[in-house]
Design a protein around this motif. Structure first.
Motif, PDB file in Angstrom:
ATOM      1  N   ILE A 171     -15.254  14.952  -6.615  1.00 63.17           N
ATOM      2  CA  ILE A 171     -14.013  14.946  -5.854  1.00 63.17           C
ATOM      3  C   ILE A 171     -14.349  14.799  -4.373  1.00 63.17           C
ATOM      4  N   SER A 172     -13.766  13.789  -3.732  1.00 61.89           N
ATOM      5  CA  SER A 172     -13.968  13.564  -2.303  1.00 61.89           C
ATOM      6  C   SER A 172     -12.665  13.796  -1.560  1.00 61.89           C
ATOM      7  N   ILE A 173     -12.775  13.888  -0.250  1.00 57.71           N
ATOM      8  CA  ILE A 173     -11.618  14.204   0.573  1.00 57.71           C
ATOM      9  C   ILE A 173     -11.575  13.274   1.774  1.00 57.71           C
ATOM     10  N   GLY A 174     -10.370  12.817   2.114  1.00 57.30           N
ATOM     11  CA  GLY A 174     -10.219  11.920   3.247  1.00 57.30           C
ATOM     12  C   GLY A 174      -8.786  11.905   3.731  1.00 57.30           C
ATOM     13  N   THR A 175      -8.475  10.905   4.535  1.00 55.42           N
ATOM     14  CA  THR A 175      -7.119  10.683   5.018  1.00 55.42           C
ATOM     15  C   THR A 175      -6.819   9.201   4.892  1.00 55.42           C
ATOM     16  N   GLY A 176      -5.542   8.837   4.760  1.00 52.35           N
ATOM     17  CA  GLY A 176      -5.244   7.416   4.658  1.00 52.35           C
ATOM     18  C   GLY A 176      -3.965   7.115   3.908  1.00 52.35           C
ATOM     19  N   PHE A 177      -3.999   6.024   3.152  1.00 52.33           N
ATOM     20  CA  PHE A 177      -2.807   5.513   2.485  1.00 52.33           C
ATOM     21  C   PHE A 177      -3.062   5.313   0.990  1.00 52.33           C
ATOM     22  N   ILE A 178      -1.976   5.352   0.235  1.00 51.10           N
ATOM     23  CA  ILE A 178      -2.021   5.023  -1.188  1.00 51.10           C
ATOM     24  C   ILE A 178      -1.088   3.840  -1.403  1.00 51.10           C
ATOM     25  N   VAL A 179      -1.609   2.798  -2.043  1.00 53.31           N
ATOM     26  CA  VAL A 179      -0.881   1.542  -2.243  1.00 53.31           C
ATOM     27  C   VAL A 179      -0.691   1.321  -3.731  1.00 53.31           C
ATOM     28  N   THR A 180       0.501   0.846  -4.110  1.00 53.05           N
ATOM     29  CA  THR A 180       0.755   0.585  -5.521  1.00 53.05           C
ATOM     30  C   THR A 180       1.563  -0.690  -5.688  1.00 53.05           C
ATOM     31  N   GLU A 181       1.425  -1.316  -6.836  1.00 48.31           N
ATOM     32  CA  GLU A 181       2.210  -2.497  -7.184  1.00 48.31           C
ATOM     33  C   GLU A 181       3.563  -2.032  -7.717  1.00 48.31           C
ATOM     34  N   THR A 182       4.644  -2.545  -7.142  1.00 46.90           N
ATOM     35  CA  THR A 182       5.987  -2.124  -7.551  1.00 46.90           C
ATOM     36  C   THR A 182       6.739  -3.208  -8.304  1.00 46.90           C
ATOM     37  N   GLY A 183       6.170  -4.355  -8.406  1.00 46.05           N
ATOM     38  CA  GLY A 183       6.785  -5.474  -9.131  1.00 46.05           C
ATOM     39  C   GLY A 183       5.905  -6.687  -8.983  1.00 46.05           C
ATOM     40  N   GLN A 184       6.365  -7.822  -9.504  1.00 45.67           N
ATOM     41  CA  GLN A 184       5.553  -9.029  -9.405  1.00 45.67           C
ATOM     42  C   GLN A 184       5.441  -9.474  -7.947  1.00 45.67           C
ATOM     43  N   ASN A 185       4.223  -9.432  -7.447  1.00 40.48           N
ATOM     44  CA  ASN A 185       3.929  -9.807  -6.063  1.00 40.48           C
ATOM     45  C   ASN A 185       4.644  -8.927  -5.035  1.00 40.48           C
ATOM     46  N   THR A 186       4.973  -7.699  -5.416  1.00 39.97           N
ATOM     47  CA  THR A 186       5.559  -6.754  -4.471  1.00 39.97           C
ATOM     48  C   THR A 186       4.746  -5.464  -4.502  1.00 39.97           C
ATOM     49  N   TYR A 187       4.565  -4.872  -3.337  1.00 37.17           N
ATOM     50  CA  TYR A 187       3.693  -3.716  -3.210  1.00 37.17           C
ATOM     51  C   TYR A 187       4.332  -2.717  -2.239  1.00 37.17           C
ATOM     52  N   SER A 188       3.994  -1.447  -2.426  1.00 31.42           N
ATOM     53  CA  SER A 188       4.478  -0.406  -1.532  1.00 31.42           C
ATOM     54  C   SER A 188       3.315   0.508  -1.182  1.00 31.42           C
ATOM     55  N   ILE A 193      -9.427   6.275   4.062  1.00 33.00           N
ATOM     56  CA  ILE A 193      -9.453   5.549   2.794  1.00 33.00           C
ATOM     57  C   ILE A 193      -8.103   4.893   2.524  1.00 33.00           C
ATOM     58  N   ILE A 194      -8.132   3.860   1.690  1.00 29.32           N
ATOM     59  CA  ILE A 194      -6.948   3.304   1.063  1.00 29.32           C
ATOM     60  C   ILE A 194      -7.264   3.191  -0.413  1.00 29.32           C
ATOM     61  N   THR A 195      -6.374   3.697  -1.253  1.00 27.40           N
ATOM     62  CA  THR A 195      -6.627   3.674  -2.686  1.00 27.40           C
ATOM     63  C   THR A 195      -5.325   3.453  -3.440  1.00 27.40           C
ATOM     64  N   THR A 196      -5.434   3.326  -4.742  1.00 28.59           N
ATOM     65  CA  THR A 196      -4.275   3.238  -5.619  1.00 28.59           C
ATOM     66  C   THR A 196      -4.042   4.611  -6.252  1.00 28.59           C
ATOM     67  N   PRO A 197      -2.900   4.843  -6.909  1.00 26.52           N
ATOM     68  CA  PRO A 197      -2.595   6.192  -7.383  1.00 26.52           C
ATOM     69  C   PRO A 197      -3.533   6.759  -8.437  1.00 26.52           C
ATOM     70  N   LYS A 198      -4.257   5.910  -9.167  1.00 27.80           N
ATOM     71  CA  LYS A 198      -4.953   6.382 -10.362  1.00 27.80           C
ATOM     72  C   LYS A 198      -5.942   7.504 -10.087  1.00 27.80           C
ATOM     73  N   LEU A 202       6.196   7.653  -4.917  1.00 28.36           N
ATOM     74  CA  LEU A 202       5.480   6.381  -4.946  1.00 28.36           C
ATOM     75  C   LEU A 202       4.191   6.484  -5.758  1.00 28.36           C
ATOM     76  N   ILE A 203       3.505   7.622  -5.642  1.00 29.65           N
ATOM     77  CA  ILE A 203       2.282   7.824  -6.426  1.00 29.65           C
ATOM     78  C   ILE A 203       2.609   7.852  -7.909  1.00 29.65           C
ATOM     79  N   GLY A 204       3.730   8.469  -8.270  1.00 28.18           N
ATOM     80  CA  GLY A 204       4.214   8.419  -9.647  1.00 28.18           C
ATOM     81  C   GLY A 204       3.551   9.374 -10.609  1.00 28.18           C
ATOM     82  N   ASN A 205       2.766  10.307 -10.106  1.00 31.92           N
ATOM     83  CA  ASN A 205       2.103  11.285 -10.974  1.00 31.92           C
ATOM     84  C   ASN A 205       2.609  12.673 -10.625  1.00 31.92           C
ATOM     85  N   PRO A 206       3.448  13.282 -11.476  1.00 34.82           N
ATOM     86  CA  PRO A 206       4.019  14.592 -11.143  1.00 34.82           C
ATOM     87  C   PRO A 206       3.038  15.738 -11.267  1.00 34.82           C
TER      88      PRO A 206
END
Length: 259
Positions: free
Chosen positions: A57-74, A98-103, A133-137
């Motif tokens: 487990i690592s720790i940082g600061t930044g953004f989380i990016v996810t695909e919200t539809g075809q060719n659309t991202y948030s 860091i920038i990562t996806t929700p997984k 946006l992350i989608g993991n409760p």
């Protein structure tokens, strides 16, 4: 001196206070330096949390990016602290940023120097939107404030109305809040193990605890309990060392039902 888990956890709170005061004394805190001071507070919390993390487990600061539809991202707003599983690749990594996806996200934390009752709802809205946006409760979603100088309860031991409205607005998406070194708030969902649900019809509620000189350490211990995949109950005596029959539940001072 014999080993004392309670004294050890209290020393974490004292360390926060000492480092915070040291930084406050070194930085000229005025209108031109609020951002720098806030950044230091985030760095202090990241450093202390890092000591207790397992290697995966690592720790940082930044953004989380996810695909919200075809060719659309948030993406989220910038998150002060992100805990993530480093066995899964990042999109970008430069130092602590860091920038990562929700997984691989395990926890997100919003850090504030001071929170006022009237401000809590704004921070909850921001953290709730990021959680949606992350989608993991099931991740840890926390708000951490170094200082809290207001009353969380009003007459008849009722929860202050701005706090009550903010907690209700969270819908349980924010699950841990530390308001200064003494007030700790935890969300319990319908699967909670507690004997008392305060007659909340949904069986979901926030409990508010008066944990003098322990709020910071209990915030971190709950964080570790959330992000570690293995069962950590064998060390509860160390992570949650309040010496009473029901632990911190004996220090509850208020609650808020989530319907």
């Amino acid at each position: 001196m014999p080993f004392d888990p309670l004294r050890f956890q209290e020393s974490i709170n004292k360390e926060f206070e000492l480092i915070k005061d040291r930084v406050d004394n070194l930085i000229d805190i005025d209108a031109n330096h609020h951002g720098e001071n806030g950044a230091y507070k985030e760095a202090i919390l990241r450093k202390i949390i890092k000591r207790f993390l397992p290697k995966n487990i690592s720790i940082g600061t930044g953004f989380i990016v996810t695909e919200t539809g075809q060719n659309t991202y948030s993406r989220t707003t910038q998150i002060d602290i992100i805990l993530y599983d480093n066995n899964y690749p990042l999109l970008f990594n430069e130092g602590d940023f860091i920038i990562t996806t929700p997984k691989n996200v395990k926890a997100i934390i919003e850090v504030k120097t001071t929170i006022r009752n009237s401000e809590l709802n704004d921070y909850i809205v921001k953290s709730k939107n990021n959680m949606n946006l992350i989608g993991n409760p099931n991740i840890f979603n926390g708000i951490f404030s170094y200082n809290y100088n207001e009353n969380i309860l009003v007459h008849n031991d009722a929860v202050s109305l701005p706090i009550k409205r903010a907690l209700e607005n969270s819908n349980g998406k924010i699950n841990h809040i530390s308001l200064g070194s003494n007030i700790f708030i935890k969300y319990w969902d319908e699967n909670h193990p507690l004997d008392d649900n305060h007659n909340c019809t949904s069986n979901k509620f926030f409990n508010i605890y008066q944990l003098n000189d322990l709020s910071f350490s209990y915030f971190i211990s709950n964080l570790i309990d959330y992000v570690v995949d293995e069962d950590t109950t064998e060390r509860d005596w160390f992570m949650f060392p309040i010496l009473s029959e029901n632990g911190k539940e004996d220090h509850g001072i208020g609650y808020c039902c989530i319907e």
